[in-house]
Design a protein around this motif. Structure first.
Motif, PDB file in Angstrom:
ATOM      1  N   GLU A 149       0.853  -1.194   0.000  1.00 36.21           N
ATOM      2  CA  GLU A 149       0.000   0.000   0.000  1.00 36.21           C
ATOM      3  C   GLU A 149       0.890   1.246   0.000  1.00 36.21           C
ATOM      4  O   GLU A 149       1.545   1.534   0.999  1.00 36.21           O
ATOM      5  N   GLU A 189       1.359   5.083   0.550  1.00 34.13           N
ATOM      6  CA  GLU A 189       0.591   6.042   1.344  1.00 34.13           C
ATOM      7  C   GLU A 189       1.383   7.323   1.588  1.00 34.13           C
ATOM      8  O   GLU A 189       2.616   7.309   1.683  1.00 34.13           O
ATOM      9  N   SER A 193      -0.072   7.746   8.779  1.00 34.92           N
ATOM     10  CA  SER A 193      -0.135   7.218   7.414  1.00 34.92           C
ATOM     11  C   SER A 193      -1.585   7.275   6.968  1.00 34.92           C
ATOM     12  O   SER A 193      -2.479   6.762   7.646  1.00 34.92           O
ATOM     13  N   THR A 218      -4.533   4.432   1.336  1.00 32.77           N
ATOM     14  CA  THR A 218      -3.975   4.083   0.025  1.00 32.77           C
ATOM     15  C   THR A 218      -5.031   4.124  -1.072  1.00 32.77           C
ATOM     16  O   THR A 218      -6.208   3.840  -0.819  1.00 32.77           O
TER      17      THR A 218
END
Length: 279
Positions: A123, A125, A239, A242
């Motif tokens: 992912e 991010e 974070s 995504t």
């Protein structure tokens, strides 16, 4: 400014990129790119220095761009199209989970598939690095608490995360599941964090190709929102979710087996490159 940490694990030196892209040693100015170094007054002190006056560091391993991270906070399902590929509704409020700080590694370090894993995924991010701490932060003031931004690969083990009972954390916090960097790009160099292209490839195949413009909850709201539940402190990392294209969303699902190379990046924030191994 683009700040980074160069050296072997546990021995990283704080550095700044000069105009030619060379890492210059900040050790005489700050002890690390961590904690109080990320306060506005310290970043201002660094910004006043001509990088050309600092010693040049030899090329070597780039460590995570933030050291001594206190909290590694993650936001789930924050892109509507990623929620759709996951078969889940867009949340009414941000979904918060935590990633173990022991997962943090350098942007080009090897990512290790954990033992008994069958569904290790990727992912790309956008990471927010907190500068000025706070709690119950007003949304209008939220960006004043941001030191800068970075690239994060929120590596995830989907079976551990979804099928092994409990919260998501056990599928998110495995060792090496948090490559961060290469740089912490200070907030003044990012005109609009909600308009950054982002991408991820595995063995040259582009799986993720998106933009922070499609985030459900933007940077400003996330800093405000998270601070309603916990204090934010200098060096904490958020974070932010995504875009679509993760392995779980492929038809059929595609997961890392070991031996692959992941490459990913965000416009203006640099690129990462990780070989995939096995624990």
């Amino acid at each position: 400014m683009k700040l980074l940490r160069v050296g072997a694990p546990g021995q990283e030196k704080p550095a700044i990129l000069d105009a030619d892209g060379k890492a210059r040693d900040l050790s005489s100015v700050v002890g690390d790119i961590a904690g109080d170094t990320l306060l506005p007054e310290t970043l201002g002190k660094i910004a006043a220095i001509d990088p050309a006056t600092l010693p040049e560091l030899e090329a070597g391993r780039i460590g995570p761009c933030v050291g001594q991270i206190g909290k590694f906070i993650c936001i789930g399902l924050n892109y509507s199209d990623h929620a759709a590929e996951s078969g889940l509704d867009v949340p009414k409020e941000p979904v918060i989970f935590m990633k173990a700080t022991s997962a943090v590694c350098g942007p080009n370090d090897t990512v290790l598939i954990p033992r008994n894993s069958v569904k290790t995924d990727w992912e790309v991010e956008l990471g927010i690095v907190i500068g000025k701490g706070g709690v119950y932060i007003d949304e209008a003031d939220a960006l004043d608490h941001v030191a800068g931004y970075c690239v994060i690969n929120d590596v995830s083990e989907r079976e551990f995360q979804i099928e092994r009972c409990g919260t998501w954390d056990k599928g998110k916090g495995c060792d090496t599941f948090g490559p961060i960097g290469p740089w912490l790009v200070t907030r003044d160099e990012v005109a609009d964090p909600q308009d950054l292209r982002m991408w991820l490839e595995v063995d040259g195949h582009r799986y993720q190709d998106g933009s922070t413009s499609t985030m459900v909850f933007g940077v400003q709201h996330l800093v405000h929102y998270v601070s309603q539940f916990m204090s934010l402190q200098p060096g904490d990392v958020i974070s932010t979710g995504t875009p679509p294209g993760v392995g779980m969303g492929q038809k059929p699902p595609t997961y890392l087996k070991g031996g692959e190379t992941m490459e990913l990046g965000i416009e203006g924030l640099g690129q990462q490159r990780q070989k995939v191994g096995r624990a």
